[in-house]
Design a protein around this motif. Sequence first.
Motif, mmCIF file in Angstrom:
data_model
loop_
_atom_site.group_PDB
_atom_site.id
_atom_site.type_symbol
_atom_site.label_atom_id
_atom_site.label_comp_id
_atom_site.label_asym_id
_atom_site.label_seq_id
_atom_site.Cartn_x
_atom_site.Cartn_y
_atom_site.Cartn_z
ATOM 1 N N ILE A 115 28.920 59.085 33.242
ATOM 2 C CA ILE A 115 28.793 59.562 34.620
ATOM 3 C C ILE A 115 29.965 60.469 34.988
ATOM 4 O O ILE A 115 29.831 61.358 35.832
ATOM 5 C CB ILE A 115 28.711 58.370 35.591
ATOM 6 C CG1 ILE A 115 27.654 57.369 35.120
ATOM 7 C CG2 ILE A 115 28.400 58.850 37.001
ATOM 8 C CD1 ILE A 115 26.290 57.981 34.926
ATOM 9 N N VAL A 116 31.113 60.265 34.355
ATOM 10 C CA VAL A 116 32.280 61.107 34.623
ATOM 11 C C VAL A 116 31.940 62.573 34.368
ATOM 12 O O VAL A 116 32.307 63.462 35.157
ATOM 13 C CB VAL A 116 33.471 60.674 33.742
ATOM 14 C CG1 VAL A 116 34.597 61.706 33.805
ATOM 15 C CG2 VAL A 116 33.988 59.315 34.179
ATOM 16 N N TYR A 117 31.222 62.858 33.305
ATOM 17 C CA TYR A 117 30.930 64.244 32.939
ATOM 18 C C TYR A 117 29.843 64.843 33.827
ATOM 19 O O TYR A 117 29.802 66.063 34.010
ATOM 20 C CB TYR A 117 30.547 64.304 31.457
ATOM 21 C CG TYR A 117 31.618 63.706 30.577
ATOM 22 C CD1 TYR A 117 32.790 64.398 30.315
ATOM 23 C CD2 TYR A 117 31.491 62.409 30.075
ATOM 24 C CE1 TYR A 117 33.802 63.830 29.546
ATOM 25 C CE2 TYR A 117 32.489 61.836 29.299
ATOM 26 C CZ TYR A 117 33.645 62.548 29.047
ATOM 27 O OH TYR A 117 34.643 61.984 28.296
ATOM 28 N N ILE A 118 28.989 63.987 34.385
ATOM 29 C CA ILE A 118 28.008 64.483 35.355
ATOM 30 C C ILE A 118 28.718 64.920 36.628
ATOM 31 O O ILE A 118 28.483 66.020 37.144
ATOM 32 C CB ILE A 118 26.954 63.400 35.659
ATOM 33 C CG1 ILE A 118 26.177 63.026 34.395
ATOM 34 C CG2 ILE A 118 25.999 63.881 36.744
ATOM 35 C CD1 ILE A 118 25.135 61.935 34.613
ATOM 36 N N THR A 119 29.593 64.056 37.155
ATOM 37 C CA THR A 119 30.295 64.395 38.393
ATOM 38 C C THR A 119 31.239 65.581 38.195
ATOM 39 O O THR A 119 31.304 66.485 39.041
ATOM 40 C CB THR A 119 31.101 63.186 38.906
ATOM 41 O OG1 THR A 119 31.973 62.716 37.873
ATOM 42 C CG2 THR A 119 30.186 62.057 39.304
ATOM 43 N N GLU A 120 31.963 65.595 37.080
ATOM 44 C CA GLU A 120 32.883 66.699 36.832
ATOM 45 C C GLU A 120 32.126 68.005 36.599
ATOM 46 O O GLU A 120 32.585 69.081 36.990
ATOM 47 C CB GLU A 120 33.763 66.372 35.622
ATOM 48 C CG GLU A 120 34.840 65.346 35.902
ATOM 49 C CD GLU A 120 35.894 65.865 36.882
ATOM 50 O OE1 GLU A 120 36.618 66.815 36.535
ATOM 51 O OE2 GLU A 120 35.970 65.314 37.996
ATOM 52 N N GLY A 121 30.961 67.919 35.975
ATOM 53 C CA GLY A 121 30.151 69.116 35.761
ATOM 54 C C GLY A 121 29.643 69.700 37.070
ATOM 55 O O GLY A 121 29.713 70.919 37.298
ATOM 56 N N LEU A 122 29.155 68.847 37.944
ATOM 57 C CA LEU A 122 28.683 69.321 39.249
ATOM 58 C C LEU A 122 29.843 69.803 40.107
ATOM 59 O O LEU A 122 29.708 70.764 40.878
ATOM 60 C CB LEU A 122 27.931 68.194 39.960
ATOM 61 C CG LEU A 122 26.587 67.807 39.326
ATOM 62 C CD1 LEU A 122 26.026 66.544 39.974
ATOM 63 C CD2 LEU A 122 25.588 68.958 39.455
ATOM 64 N N ARG A 123 30.994 69.150 39.956
ATOM 65 C CA ARG A 123 32.183 69.584 40.700
ATOM 66 C C ARG A 123 32.626 70.976 40.228
ATOM 67 O O ARG A 123 32.988 71.838 41.033
ATOM 68 C CB ARG A 123 33.294 68.557 40.508
ATOM 69 C CG ARG A 123 34.476 68.701 41.453
ATOM 70 C CD ARG A 123 35.299 67.427 41.467
ATOM 71 N NE ARG A 123 34.670 66.381 42.251
ATOM 72 C CZ ARG A 123 34.463 65.142 41.831
ATOM 73 N NH1 ARG A 123 34.837 64.789 40.612
ATOM 74 N NH2 ARG A 123 33.898 64.257 42.622
ATOM 75 N N ALA A 124 32.587 71.197 38.910
ATOM 76 C CA ALA A 124 32.974 72.506 38.375
ATOM 77 C C ALA A 124 31.983 73.584 38.777
ATOM 78 O O ALA A 124 32.355 74.744 38.995
ATOM 79 C CB ALA A 124 33.070 72.428 36.851
ATOM 80 N N ALA A 125 30.701 73.207 38.886
ATOM 81 C CA ALA A 125 29.666 74.189 39.195
ATOM 82 C C ALA A 125 29.583 74.510 40.683
ATOM 83 O O ALA A 125 29.345 75.666 41.058
ATOM 84 C CB ALA A 125 28.313 73.678 38.711
#
Length: 283
Positions: free
Chosen positions: A235-245
Amino acid sequence: MSEAVVNSNDTKIVVYTRAFLGLMQRDFRVLTREIVPFLIRIAMNPLLFLFVFTFVMPHMTGGSTLSPTAGMAAAGGGGFGTVLLPGLMAVAIMFSGIAAVALPLAQEFGVTREIDDRVMCPLPIGAVAIEKIVFSAIQSIFAAAVVFPLAYYIPSTPVLVHVSSWWFFIAVLVLASLLAGALGLTIGTFVQPKQIGLIFGVVIMPITFLGCVYYPWAALSPIKWLQNGVLINPIVYITEGLRAALTPTVGHMPDATILAMLLFFFVLLTLMGLRGFANRVLS
């Protein structure tokens, strides 16, 4: 002889495609009959979080959210809603994906063995499981889309969203939704039906609160052991991915790392889920 083999393969592809689309059509028909509970399920959690943390608390404290992440967001040019938006979208994606796969599987693998009706269609067993992942991914994308307008109209401070790369945003959204479905498949096939409720308290809640939903991953730098430990949480990479996008002004992981880890966990969980699904069906 070779032409006959080619024709046979073409026929199989046509049959498999029609069967796959038939399962999708059936699932969509069931979803349309339960559209109101579905909308309530995906909207209630982000609605309450946004209302309490970005509307009620700022009015109670004169504009402060009483959160250290609010200062980080302000430094990046936004409020706590800017930090919270990608996290709530990630939660909506995850919960929708798990609910769309794990919960139905608990019933289908139950005493009535409803799964036997599904696997009787002219598809390999693995393809039936893949259909569940794809269908859940579509629901997850819709769930993320529902969160977006809520984050614009509820917070008392503006949410600053800037999509600098649409292809990156689409890639993260699709991979995250597929990953959520694969996680749901893994949970639904490795956990006994009567223990599904326990999984939400023992597994889902911890990975949510330790999934950088309410704070950026970079904010964990004072607690190095925790910052490194949460890297095993997909889930960390989902949140960080959406945060980066969506909110690139807030600190986030490198884009390449995010995409690589989303793909890694998607493949890993899919393989685990397919193996568990086949074992449960054939047992």
